[in-house]
Motif scaffolding. Sequence first.
Motif, PDB file in Angstrom:
ATOM      1  N   SER A 110      -0.234  -7.630  11.518  1.00  0.00           N
ATOM      2  CA  SER A 110       1.252  -7.540  11.799  1.00  0.00           C
ATOM      3  C   SER A 110       1.499  -8.980  11.800  1.00  0.00           C
ATOM      4  CB  SER A 110       1.545  -6.931  13.212  1.00  0.00           C
ATOM      5  OG  SER A 110       2.930  -6.875  13.382  1.00  0.00           O
ATOM      6  N   GLY A 112       4.638 -11.115   9.434  1.00  0.00           N
ATOM      7  CA  GLY A 112       5.755 -10.879   8.455  1.00  0.00           C
ATOM      8  C   GLY A 112       5.878 -11.978   7.364  1.00  0.00           C
ATOM      9  N   TYR A 195      14.502  -4.503  12.891  1.00  0.00           N
ATOM     10  CA  TYR A 195      14.018  -5.703  12.983  1.00  0.00           C
ATOM     11  C   TYR A 195      13.916  -6.189  14.482  1.00  0.00           C
ATOM     12  CZ  TYR A 195      13.265 -10.878  12.461  1.00  0.00           C
ATOM     13  OH  TYR A 195      13.125 -12.206  12.742  1.00  0.00           O
ATOM     14  N   ASN A 244      12.622  -3.767   7.471  1.00  0.00           N
ATOM     15  CA  ASN A 244      11.661  -3.829   8.444  1.00  0.00           C
ATOM     16  C   ASN A 244      11.967  -3.122   9.370  1.00  0.00           C
ATOM     17  OD1 ASN A 244       9.849  -4.942  10.224  1.00  0.00           O
ATOM     18  ND2 ASN A 244      10.837  -6.979  10.094  1.00  0.00           N
ATOM     19  N   PRO A 245      11.137  -2.138  10.085  1.00  0.00           N
ATOM     20  CA  PRO A 245       9.632  -1.901   9.653  1.00  0.00           C
ATOM     21  C   PRO A 245       9.387  -0.732   8.489  1.00  0.00           C
ATOM     22  CG  PRO A 245      10.125  -0.778  11.669  1.00  0.00           C
ATOM     23  CD  PRO A 245      11.448  -1.375  11.221  1.00  0.00           C
ATOM     24  N   LYS A 305      10.296 -16.025   3.739  1.00  0.00           N
ATOM     25  CA  LYS A 305       9.556 -14.613   3.310  1.00  0.00           C
ATOM     26  C   LYS A 305       9.192 -14.559   2.139  1.00  0.00           C
ATOM     27  CE  LYS A 305      10.523 -12.663   7.563  1.00  0.00           C
ATOM     28  NZ  LYS A 305       9.508 -12.278   8.707  1.00  0.00           N
ATOM     29  N   ARG A 369      -0.568  -3.296  -0.654  1.00  0.00           N
ATOM     30  CA  ARG A 369       0.041  -2.226  -0.004  1.00  0.00           C
ATOM     31  C   ARG A 369      -1.007  -1.001  -0.130  1.00  0.00           C
ATOM     32  NH1 ARG A 369       4.391   0.730  -3.194  1.00  0.00           N
ATOM     33  NH2 ARG A 369       2.602   0.873  -4.421  1.00  0.00           N
ATOM     34  N   LEU A 392       7.100  -5.818   3.160  1.00  0.00           N
ATOM     35  CA  LEU A 392       5.692  -6.426   3.527  1.00  0.00           C
ATOM     36  C   LEU A 392       4.931  -5.387   4.557  1.00  0.00           C
ATOM     37  CD1 LEU A 392       6.591 -10.329   4.292  1.00  0.00           C
ATOM     38  CD2 LEU A 392       5.184  -9.295   2.458  1.00  0.00           C
ATOM     39  N   HIS A 393       5.636  -4.053   4.957  1.00  0.00           N
ATOM     40  CA  HIS A 393       5.146  -3.577   5.952  1.00  0.00           C
ATOM     41  C   HIS A 393       5.193  -1.959   5.757  1.00  0.00           C
ATOM     42  CE1 HIS A 393       6.452  -7.233   7.796  1.00  0.00           C
ATOM     43  NE2 HIS A 393       7.661  -6.863   7.615  1.00  0.00           N
ATOM     44  N   ARG A 435       3.626  -1.142  13.448  1.00  0.00           N
ATOM     45  CA  ARG A 435       3.875  -1.492  12.107  1.00  0.00           C
ATOM     46  C   ARG A 435       2.674  -2.330  11.799  1.00  0.00           C
ATOM     47  NH1 ARG A 435       7.722  -6.963  11.275  1.00  0.00           N
ATOM     48  NH2 ARG A 435       5.315  -7.721  11.528  1.00  0.00           N
ATOM     49  N   SER A 437       1.248  -4.390   8.543  1.00  0.00           N
ATOM     50  CA  SER A 437       1.622  -5.258   7.535  1.00  0.00           C
ATOM     51  C   SER A 437       0.816  -5.625   6.696  1.00  0.00           C
ATOM     52  CB  SER A 437       2.352  -6.595   7.972  1.00  0.00           C
ATOM     53  OG  SER A 437       3.301  -6.467   9.117  1.00  0.00           O
TER      54      SER A 437
END
Length: 458
Positions: A110, A112, A195, A244-245, A305, A369, A392-393, A435, A437
């Motif tokens: 986790s 981000g 978020y 997100n998420p 990010k 992923r 990303l999650h 969550r 990531s």
Amino acid sequence: MGQDNRSREIADHLRGQILGMSAGTRLPGVRELSARFHASAATISSALAELTARGLVRAEPGRGTFVIGRGHSSRPDYAWQSQALGPVRVDADRASRLGAHGQPEQLPLSWGYLADELQPTEHLRRISARVARSARGWGLTPPAGSAELRRLIAAEYRAQPEDVQIVPGGQQGLVFAFRTLAEPGETIVMESPTYPGAILAAQSAGLRIAAVPADAEGIRIDLLADELERTRARVVYLQPAFANPTGAVMSEHRRREALALAAARGAFIVEDDWARHLGLERPAPAPLFTADTDGHVVSITTLAKPVSPGLRVGAIIARGPAGARLRASRIADDLGVSPLMQEIAFEFLSSSEWGRHRKRLRIALSDRRDALLAAVATNDDLQVPHVPQGGLHLWVRLPGDVDTRALSRAAHTAGVLVGDGSHYFVDEPPAPFVRLSFGAASPPQMAEGVRRLEGVLH
């Protein structure tokens, strides 16, 4: 013997003497103690500082160092501050987890931001070295940001450069936007889950938060309309692209309905566009800002990010009086972002490496992923309601009786970092989630992290 060890030895010796002294007794001066212990003045001062920290003595400038009585509290009393500060605004537990990436030995399931190997570090180093040698990197830019960088960002949003305000990252952009667009005590509406940093930004601005459920198509517009009617809120926070998420992308018809609802209610939509450049199978839809002509949408973007967490450069894009107020708010705070950072950002975004980086990133994040999905699929207790096409999650549902706070703490102890699902809800979560990531962990780390999570879960 090193100075630290020597000062500690002297402090321990003096402590034995101090315990037999009465309160208020004055200790010998530094010069006398230096002669007694055959030590330097710096060593004696260090020893006295340690005794002060232990609560045994107090220094009074110009008078000397005095013994504190045993009845005197050795701990400072901060109780008065709670009354002076008033009610707590920001959720400290949620804040402690935001951005936390743990220790090097912990598995970052986790986190981000991008892993080191996914960042264009070498190219950024070359740009940084070149910019550092230039006078532009050390000059003064307008508080709104460098003209070149503002023009570059404005083009993507079909905005004018004067609509763009450069800020030190997306999180600060949220704080500025919420604080400027609403008054303390007013209500902001957020999709749920959302978020956690947006929740903290709203709390920092003194706003009440009303949550509206979201699904794979984004916020529920029917429920949003009801909440705006009930609360008379003037600000709505949305993540239309790869939220997100959950990774949800707002559908086209809901985008149109949200814009129409904002126009009818005279409300602002704060569009958190953090994942614009993190599409996998599909690109992000055009920003909501591009479909709005009357200034209802205020967009926030960031480079931290998609490029590097250390590149703390973002932007707020806003038209009309709202944009003017946001720019004034920035001037009141810090007069602008470092010119050096702005020059690095401009050089990178205007280079051919930016396009190559996004292509490499799309391939790498897709693989990661899929690796995380494969790891999660080995356990029937872990369910992924929606496979994200960007961001990303992964948003993972757990069995109904799991305490996610206890689970995240236990996972931390087991050496794996997971996002406590309760932090993504304003109110009570409807079900237990975590969550996970895929931006920072490698596929082997993901497999091991999920294996450890399963061990904690059972």
